[in-house]
Each structure stands twice: as C-alpha cells, then as structure tokens.
Scaffold this motif. Structure first.
Motif, PDB file in Angstrom:
ATOM      1  N   HIS A  20       0.879  -1.154   0.043  1.00 55.93           N
ATOM      2  CA  HIS A  20      -0.034  -0.093  -0.057  1.00 55.93           C
ATOM      3  C   HIS A  20       0.883   1.455   0.060  1.00 55.93           C
ATOM      4  O   HIS A  20       0.415   2.282  -0.350  1.00 55.93           O
ATOM      5  CB  HIS A  20      -0.777   0.024   1.141  1.00 55.93           C
ATOM      6  CG  HIS A  20      -1.887  -1.121   1.178  1.00 55.93           C
ATOM      7  ND1 HIS A  20      -2.930  -1.225   0.459  1.00 55.93           N
ATOM      8  CD2 HIS A  20      -1.985  -2.556   1.739  1.00 55.93           C
ATOM      9  CE1 HIS A  20      -3.594  -2.301   0.609  1.00 55.93           C
ATOM     10  NE2 HIS A  20      -3.061  -3.204   1.624  1.00 55.93           N
ATOM     11  N   TRP A  21       2.096   1.264   0.640  1.00 53.08           N
ATOM     12  CA  TRP A  21       2.774   2.302   0.404  1.00 53.08           C
ATOM     13  C   TRP A  21       4.227   1.973   0.048  1.00 53.08           C
ATOM     14  O   TRP A  21       4.844   0.924   0.126  1.00 53.08           O
ATOM     15  CB  TRP A  21       3.072   2.816   1.933  1.00 53.08           C
ATOM     16  CG  TRP A  21       1.740   3.083   2.738  1.00 53.08           C
ATOM     17  CD1 TRP A  21       0.806   2.263   3.285  1.00 53.08           C
ATOM     18  CD2 TRP A  21       0.954   4.282   2.758  1.00 53.08           C
ATOM     19  NE1 TRP A  21      -0.175   2.754   3.846  1.00 53.08           N
ATOM     20  CE2 TRP A  21      -0.203   3.989   3.447  1.00 53.08           C
ATOM     21  CE3 TRP A  21       1.280   5.493   2.072  1.00 53.08           C
ATOM     22  CZ2 TRP A  21      -1.196   4.798   3.518  1.00 53.08           C
ATOM     23  CZ3 TRP A  21       0.146   6.530   2.510  1.00 53.08           C
ATOM     24  CH2 TRP A  21      -1.007   6.087   3.191  1.00 53.08           C
ATOM     25  N   PRO A  22       4.967   3.049  -0.527  1.00 57.24           N
ATOM     26  CA  PRO A  22       6.206   2.819  -1.138  1.00 57.24           C
ATOM     27  C   PRO A  22       7.309   2.621  -0.320  1.00 57.24           C
ATOM     28  O   PRO A  22       7.537   3.354   0.586  1.00 57.24           O
ATOM     29  CB  PRO A  22       6.451   4.088  -2.156  1.00 57.24           C
ATOM     30  CG  PRO A  22       5.630   5.225  -1.201  1.00 57.24           C
ATOM     31  CD  PRO A  22       4.466   4.509  -0.938  1.00 57.24           C
TER      32      PRO A  22
ATOM     33  N   ALA B 236      -3.474   2.767   8.920  1.00 58.09           N
ATOM     34  CA  ALA B 236      -3.254   3.797   7.854  1.00 58.09           C
ATOM     35  C   ALA B 236      -4.457   3.882   6.817  1.00 58.09           C
ATOM     36  O   ALA B 236      -4.886   4.887   6.211  1.00 58.09           O
ATOM     37  CB  ALA B 236      -2.104   3.843   7.123  1.00 58.09           C
ATOM     38  N   GLN B 237      -4.992   2.854   6.531  1.00 60.11           N
ATOM     39  CA  GLN B 237      -6.183   2.594   5.744  1.00 60.11           C
ATOM     40  C   GLN B 237      -7.389   2.958   6.292  1.00 60.11           C
ATOM     41  O   GLN B 237      -8.444   3.116   5.665  1.00 60.11           O
ATOM     42  CB  GLN B 237      -6.276   1.079   5.492  1.00 60.11           C
ATOM     43  CG  GLN B 237      -5.131   0.604   4.514  1.00 60.11           C
ATOM     44  CD  GLN B 237      -5.181  -0.923   4.412  1.00 60.11           C
ATOM     45  OE1 GLN B 237      -6.158  -1.142   3.522  1.00 60.11           O
ATOM     46  NE2 GLN B 237      -4.176  -1.550   4.450  1.00 60.11           N
ATOM     47  N   GLY B 238      -7.450   3.293   7.563  1.00 64.92           N
ATOM     48  CA  GLY B 238      -8.731   3.946   8.053  1.00 64.92           C
ATOM     49  C   GLY B 238      -9.422   2.906   9.153  1.00 64.92           C
ATOM     50  O   GLY B 238     -10.363   2.871   9.709  1.00 64.92           O
ATOM     51  N   ARG B 239      -8.724   1.656   9.152  1.00 67.00           N
ATOM     52  CA  ARG B 239      -9.361   0.604  10.232  1.00 67.00           C
ATOM     53  C   ARG B 239      -9.171   0.800  11.707  1.00 67.00           C
ATOM     54  O   ARG B 239      -8.142   1.623  11.980  1.00 67.00           O
ATOM     55  CB  ARG B 239      -8.471  -0.644  10.028  1.00 67.00           C
ATOM     56  CG  ARG B 239      -8.676  -1.081   8.468  1.00 67.00           C
ATOM     57  CD  ARG B 239     -10.182  -1.620   8.200  1.00 67.00           C
ATOM     58  NE  ARG B 239     -10.293  -2.292   6.824  1.00 67.00           N
ATOM     59  CZ  ARG B 239     -11.406  -2.321   6.268  1.00 67.00           C
ATOM     60  NH1 ARG B 239     -12.433  -2.296   6.595  1.00 67.00           N
ATOM     61  NH2 ARG B 239     -11.280  -3.193   4.915  1.00 67.00           N
ATOM     62  N   SER B 240     -10.028   0.468  12.553  1.00 65.40           N
ATOM     63  CA  SER B 240      -9.950   0.717  14.094  1.00 65.40           C
ATOM     64  C   SER B 240      -9.031  -0.202  14.503  1.00 65.40           C
ATOM     65  O   SER B 240      -8.925  -1.302  14.101  1.00 65.40           O
ATOM     66  CB  SER B 240     -11.422   0.590  14.373  1.00 65.40           C
ATOM     67  OG  SER B 240     -12.048  -0.421  14.613  1.00 65.40           O
TER      68      SER B 240
ATOM     69  N   GLN C 191      -3.615  12.204  11.340  1.00 68.09           N
ATOM     70  CA  GLN C 191      -3.314  13.023  10.164  1.00 68.09           C
ATOM     71  C   GLN C 191      -2.032  13.349  10.281  1.00 68.09           C
ATOM     72  O   GLN C 191      -1.141  13.478   9.090  1.00 68.09           O
ATOM     73  CB  GLN C 191      -3.957  14.712  10.438  1.00 68.09           C
ATOM     74  CG  GLN C 191      -3.905  15.529   8.891  1.00 68.09           C
ATOM     75  CD  GLN C 191      -4.399  14.767   7.748  1.00 68.09           C
ATOM     76  OE1 GLN C 191      -5.355  14.613   7.814  1.00 68.09           O
ATOM     77  NE2 GLN C 191      -3.263  14.728   7.017  1.00 68.09           N
ATOM     78  N   GLU C 192      -1.176  13.475  11.306  1.00 69.45           N
ATOM     79  CA  GLU C 192       0.230  13.495  11.476  1.00 69.45           C
ATOM     80  C   GLU C 192       0.944  12.508  10.926  1.00 69.45           C
ATOM     81  O   GLU C 192       1.882  12.453  10.190  1.00 69.45           O
ATOM     82  CB  GLU C 192       0.619  13.819  12.771  1.00 69.45           C
ATOM     83  CG  GLU C 192       0.460  15.123  13.352  1.00 69.45           C
ATOM     84  CD  GLU C 192       1.188  15.440  14.654  1.00 69.45           C
ATOM     85  OE1 GLU C 192       2.422  15.035  15.018  1.00 69.45           O
ATOM     86  OE2 GLU C 192       0.893  16.191  15.430  1.00 69.45           O
ATOM     87  N   LEU C 193       0.169  11.287  11.184  1.00 71.14           N
ATOM     88  CA  LEU C 193       0.744   9.905  10.617  1.00 71.14           C
ATOM     89  C   LEU C 193       0.472   9.778   9.149  1.00 71.14           C
ATOM     90  O   LEU C 193       1.667   9.447   8.555  1.00 71.14           O
ATOM     91  CB  LEU C 193      -0.042   8.810  11.247  1.00 71.14           C
ATOM     92  CG  LEU C 193       0.495   7.528  10.918  1.00 71.14           C
ATOM     93  CD1 LEU C 193       1.927   6.994  11.089  1.00 71.14           C
ATOM     94  CD2 LEU C 193      -0.484   6.336  11.405  1.00 71.14           C
ATOM     95  N   LEU C 194      -0.565  10.366   8.573  1.00 72.25           N
ATOM     96  CA  LEU C 194      -0.737  10.380   7.178  1.00 72.25           C
ATOM     97  C   LEU C 194       0.471  11.394   6.325  1.00 72.25           C
ATOM     98  O   LEU C 194       1.034  10.954   5.215  1.00 72.25           O
ATOM     99  CB  LEU C 194      -2.057  10.602   6.780  1.00 72.25           C
ATOM    100  CG  LEU C 194      -3.169   9.664   7.291  1.00 72.25           C
ATOM    101  CD1 LEU C 194      -4.619  10.216   6.861  1.00 72.25           C
ATOM    102  CD2 LEU C 194      -2.731   8.078   6.564  1.00 72.25           C
TER     103      LEU C 194
ATOM    104  N   LEU D 291       3.750   9.696   6.142  1.00 71.49           N
ATOM    105  CA  LEU D 291       3.795   8.681   5.196  1.00 71.49           C
ATOM    106  C   LEU D 291       3.765   9.287   3.646  1.00 71.49           C
ATOM    107  O   LEU D 291       4.408   8.667   2.896  1.00 71.49           O
ATOM    108  CB  LEU D 291       2.459   7.623   5.245  1.00 71.49           C
ATOM    109  CG  LEU D 291       2.396   6.782   6.649  1.00 71.49           C
ATOM    110  CD1 LEU D 291       0.955   6.079   6.534  1.00 71.49           C
ATOM    111  CD2 LEU D 291       3.574   5.933   6.803  1.00 71.49           C
ATOM    112  N   ALA D 292       3.025  10.575   3.643  1.00 69.17           N
ATOM    113  CA  ALA D 292       3.158  11.074   2.492  1.00 69.17           C
ATOM    114  C   ALA D 292       4.592  11.917   2.163  1.00 69.17           C
ATOM    115  O   ALA D 292       4.707  12.532   1.030  1.00 69.17           O
ATOM    116  CB  ALA D 292       2.094  12.189   2.243  1.00 69.17           C
TER     117      ALA D 292
END
Length: 574
Positions: free
Chosen positions: A480-482, A526-530, A562-565, A568-569
């Motif tokens: 999912h992530w590079p 990171a995909q939004g899972r709880s 949001q900081e985590l995303l 990752l970005a």
C-alpha cells in the motif's frame, strides 16, 4: 532533514498529545473497559421499570395503571421509532453529534425530565400533557440507543454479546433496586436511569484509535450480499418483536396492577438467568459457534413458550425470549457495522426503528385481542399463529446458517484481500527494485557501506505473534505504501546524515525500530481501520493492538492520524 535528531522512543505522547490528537482514556475506562458498554443496561432498566411494572403510574388510580402503561408504551415507542428513522436519514450529522458528550447527556436529561412529568401528569389532568411527555421520553432515550449502537459497533461479535449479556444482568439488578426502594423514591430512581446511562456511555473512549467515518461509497451497496443479509436480520427481529408485543398487549389489559407487576418481576428474573447462560455459551469455545447456539436456542425457547400459551401458560412470558433476542439482534446489527465498516447510526437507526414499530404493532394487536382472549379457541389460535411466525423466522427469514454466512463471507473477502495485497506487493517490488553497485552504493545516492559512515543494512527484527514472520509485515506494508527496497525486495536503511531524505519518511526504515507486526498494524491503521477491527483481523487482543499503535506513534513521533498520514506522504516537518 539529514541532520535532524529523532526523539527517543517513548517520548511525545502526553495526556492528549497535541491539539486534535487522540484522547487517552481515563484510568477508570482503562481498568474497567466494560463500564461504558453497561450504559446500555441502565437504559434497559429504565425500559423495564416503565413498561414491565406500574411504578411510573403509581399516582394513577389503581384500575387505570396497566392501561396507562400500554398507552405510555405505544406513545414512547412511537417517539423512539421516529427518532431512529430520522437519525438513519441524517446519519452523518447524527454521528458527529453523538461524538459530543453534551449532546448525549442533554438527550438523557430530556428523558429524565419527561419521565418525572409523566408520573405527575395525572395531577395535571393527563390528556395532551400525558401524550407529549410520553412521546418525548422516547425521543430522549433514542439518543442513548444510538450512542450504544455506535459503541457496540466498534467491537467484535464475541465482545458485543458478552457486553450485552452483562448489560442484561445490570438491568435486572437495577430493576430490583427500583422496585425495592421506598415508594416515594421510585419515580426519581427511574428518572435518574437515563442520566446514569448517558454518563456511562460517554465515559473515556476505550478505543483511542478509532477508524475514520465511513464514506457513502463504503456503506451498504443496494445489491450487495451484506445488505441482503442485513435486511433479513431486520425482518427477523421485527417478527420476534411483533410476537412478543402481542403477548404484552394482551396482559397489559388483563388483571390488576399487582398481577402485572408480579409477572414483570418474574420476567426480569428469567431474563437475568438467560443472560448468564448467554455469556457462558459465547465465551466457551468458538465465538461464532456460540453465537449460533444462543440464537437458535432462544428461537426454540420462544416457540415452546408460544405453544404452551395455547394451554394456559401466561403469554406475557414471551417477553423473556424477546428481551434476550433483542439483545442478540442488536449485537448482530452492531457486528455488521463493525465488520463491514457501515455507519453504526444508519444500521442501528433502521434496524431498531423497524424493531420498535413492529413491537408497537404487536402491543396494539394484543390490546385488540384481549377481550376475546379468554375464549380457549381464540387463545389456542393466537398461540399457534405466533409460533408459526417464529418458526418462519428460524426456517426461512433468518435461519442459523445466515449467521454462519455472514462470518464466512467476511473470512472469504479478507482472504481475497490478502491475495490482492500479496500481488500488489510483488508488483511494488518489481517496480521499485534498484540495482546495487559493486561498491555497496545504491542508486539514488544512499550508501549502505559501513566504511562510508552510513548505518549498515539489516533486517527489521520480527515481533512474532500468531505465527507471522518478519517478512510478512514488510510485505503487507509494501502493498500500500512505497518502500525503499533493494533488488531482492528487502527494505533499505538510509544514512542519518547525508542520506536520501525520502527514506526518513519510510516507516520500514530500521532507524525507527518498527517491528514486522507494527508495520502490519500500521498498514491497516493507515487505511482507516479501527484498533478493534485490526484485532479481530489479526486474531490478537485489542489491548495488544493499542499497545502497538502507541509504540508506533511514539517511535514515529506523531500524535494524530493526520500527522501519521503526513509522515507517510513524505510531508513530515522536522
């Protein structure tokens, strides 16, 4: 960024982190995680004291108490049902409101206020005042039902059924307290229950890492098999509510207040015993098998009671099976919201709204049949008809295998998702593989040579839980992530100083010290899972997932999703 110093692990997570970060649960919520789920039980006790006893109508003339209980139930249930349907239609706005503690408490205070006014309505002449007060008690308590749906929709089926069974026990305890305290205090005790429920439901969040709110595309598609199963579940709960409602409608018009109150007390006692059995069955062995046994056992019990009513058995005791099945159906609905990331407000709003409308219709039909029920032929006909409806539920509408299919479909879909993840991972490695030079340098300028002063390349240490290997976490993350990888697909380590800056935004970089399990959990989160969804998906405990998430936040020095995303970005600011 090359010379930035990373904070040591364990720092950066205070009581609330940064503004907007996840709130850490209170010590009470941490130590007694089930307390917030017991708020459902306090609301249940309010329902039983209002509808299974005549305590709230104690100021009314003795001969009018049971008929007024019936009228109050019809009006209050209508208020709950209308509120549920309205919430389902405006699920986004209501979901946001339910996250505010003040909104839930205001709804509870409304229910409490109008409960007191309902008890005193006979002094004020009854009539329109009684009608308005009864309706608004339903509107106020509907907020508690929706809040409970959101909470129960954040945990797995086994936890949900266990919490539901314990809530039934608490409701039985509070019921007996309510009928045992001095008469002059009973109305105030009943009125206090919605506030107690709200305080429990809104206590510190047990899951500091909830999933993002579902989008419209993630909700039930019109032709999806999950929506079909949900419709069958709602239909089954409605038929059960209707059959039990007929019994209560008949008995609420027969006999005096003392007989009605005694039967209600015995019903609550039987429900408490069944709650103990439900918790024992669900927690003995496989949860899915236990849930199926509980469901089929309660249905068979209901059929037996309806057949016995043909021969003089008190039809009011149909409420024993109905109350337990209500809890089971509610947990099934909440589980569908949990498993498929549906809106809990929408699922609970529609499901409980239909349930209450069906129960209301049953009470109305029972009240109509009451004058004829003394006839043996009518009594036998009613019992056979009700038994047939429940047999229809068990055989056709929502058979035991439907619950098994819900579980099997989720397992199959997750297996397919894992297969797709593996394919994506292989493609990712093929695209990002970079040739390694003979002198140990990697394309892009990041050196792996120990002589150059960079950190040597090494595998991330695995934290093996449930048989997962170290490579599994990195593989899942790469889907999912590079990742920065070499020709063999292994993660690369960038130099602290002078290395490739983008690699410092790669969580698989060993400089952060994330284990394979933490990478796997990070990918899902990171995909939004709880946290609760991840726990069931990986077959580990919720506390283990939360421990890993806190460690991830600490090691990456982030304080919110949001900081985590942003990290990752590659947009992290040092």
């Amino acid at each position: 960024m090359g010379g930035a110093v990373k904070k040591p692990a364990g720092s950066g997570m205070g009581k609330r982190g940064v503004k907007g970060g996840p709130a850490v649960p209170s010590p009470i919520a941490e130590q007694w995680a089930y307390l917030r789920f017991l708020g459902f039980g306090a609301w249940w006790a309010w329902i039983w004291l209002c509808y299974n006893s005549t305590e709230i109508m104690r100021m009314f003339p003795t001969g009018d108490q049971t008929p007024f209980v019936l009228q109050m139930y019809l009006l209050s249930t209508a208020g709950i049902a209308c509120s549920m349907f309205a919430a389902a239609a405006m699920w986004r706005q209501v979901t946001s409101l339910l996250e505010r503690r003040a909104f839930v408490i205001v709804g509870a205070c409304m229910a409490s206020l109008f409960t007191v006014l309902l008890g005193y309505s006979v002094i004020m002449g009854g009539g329109p005042f009684f009608v308005i007060a009864a309706l608004l008690t339903g509107v106020g308590t509907s907020v508690l039902c929706l809040k409970a749906g959101c909470i129960y929709g954040s945990i797995s089926l086994g936890d949900s059924l266990t919490a539901g069974g314990i809530s039934l026990l608490l409701a039985a305890f509070l019921y007996y307290v309510g009928v045992g305290i001095p008469p002059e205090l009973r109305l105030l005790f009943i009125a206090a229950l919605p506030i107690v429920s709200a305080l429990l439901l809104t206590m510190g969040d047990a899951d500091p890492f909830p999933s993002a709110a579902p989008t419209e595309g993630e909700l039930m598609a019109r032709r999806s098999p999950e929506r079909h199963m949900y419709r069958k579940l709602v239909a089954a709960s409605a038929l059960v509510a209707f059959t039990a409602g007929v019994g209560k409608g008949i008995t609420s018009m027969i006999g005096d207040a003392d007989v009605f109150a005694r039967s209600g007390t015995l019903i609550v006692f039987c429900v408490g015993l069944l709650a103990i059995a439900i918790v024992a069955v669900v927690n003995h062995g496989d949860t899915v098998r236990g849930a199926r046994r509980v469901y089929s056992g309660l249905i068979v019990l209901g059929i037996a009671m309806m057949l016995l009513s043909c021969f003089g058995f008190d039809v009011a005791f149909l409420s024993v099976g109905k109350e337990c099945l209500w809890m089971v159906f509610s947990c099934f609905m909440a589980y569908m919201a949990f498993r498929y990331d549906f809106s809990a407000v929408r699922v609970f709003g529609i499901g409980q709204g239909v349930y209450f409308v069906a129960s209301l219709a049953g009470w109305a039909v029972g009240g109509f049949l009451q004058p004829y029920y003394v006839d043996g032929i009518v009594r036998m006909g009613v019992g056979m008809a009700l038994a047939f409806l429940v047999v229809l539920v068990l055989v056709y509408v929502f058979p035991e295998n439907d619950l098994k299919r819900i579980m099997a479909r989720s397992v199959d879909s997750e297996a397919a998702a894992r297969a797709r993840s593996a394919d994506a991972c292989a493609a990712c490695r093929a695209c990002t593989a970079a040739p390694t030079a003979a002198n140990g340098s990697v394309a892009g300028g990041a050196s792996v040579s120990g002589a150059s002063g960079a950190a040597p390349r090494k595998e991330t240490k695995a934290s093996v839980e449930g048989g997962d290997a170290a490579a599994g976490g990195a593989a899942t993350w790469g889907a999912h992530w590079p990742l920065s990888q070499d020709a063999e697909g292994a993660p690369l380590v960038a130099a602290h100083d002078g290395g490739d800056a983008s690699s410092l935004c790669d969580p698989s970089n060993p400089v952060y010290g994330l284990s394979a399990r933490e990478l796997e959990i990070l990918d899902l989160f990171a995909q939004g899972r709880s946290a609760n969804w991840i726990a069931e998906h990986l077959t580990i405990s919720k506390n283990t997932v939360r421990t890993h998430l806190r460690a991830i936040y600490s090691k990456l020095d982030v304080h919110s999703r949001q900081e985590l995303l942003d990290f990752l970005a590659g947009n992290r600011s040092e």
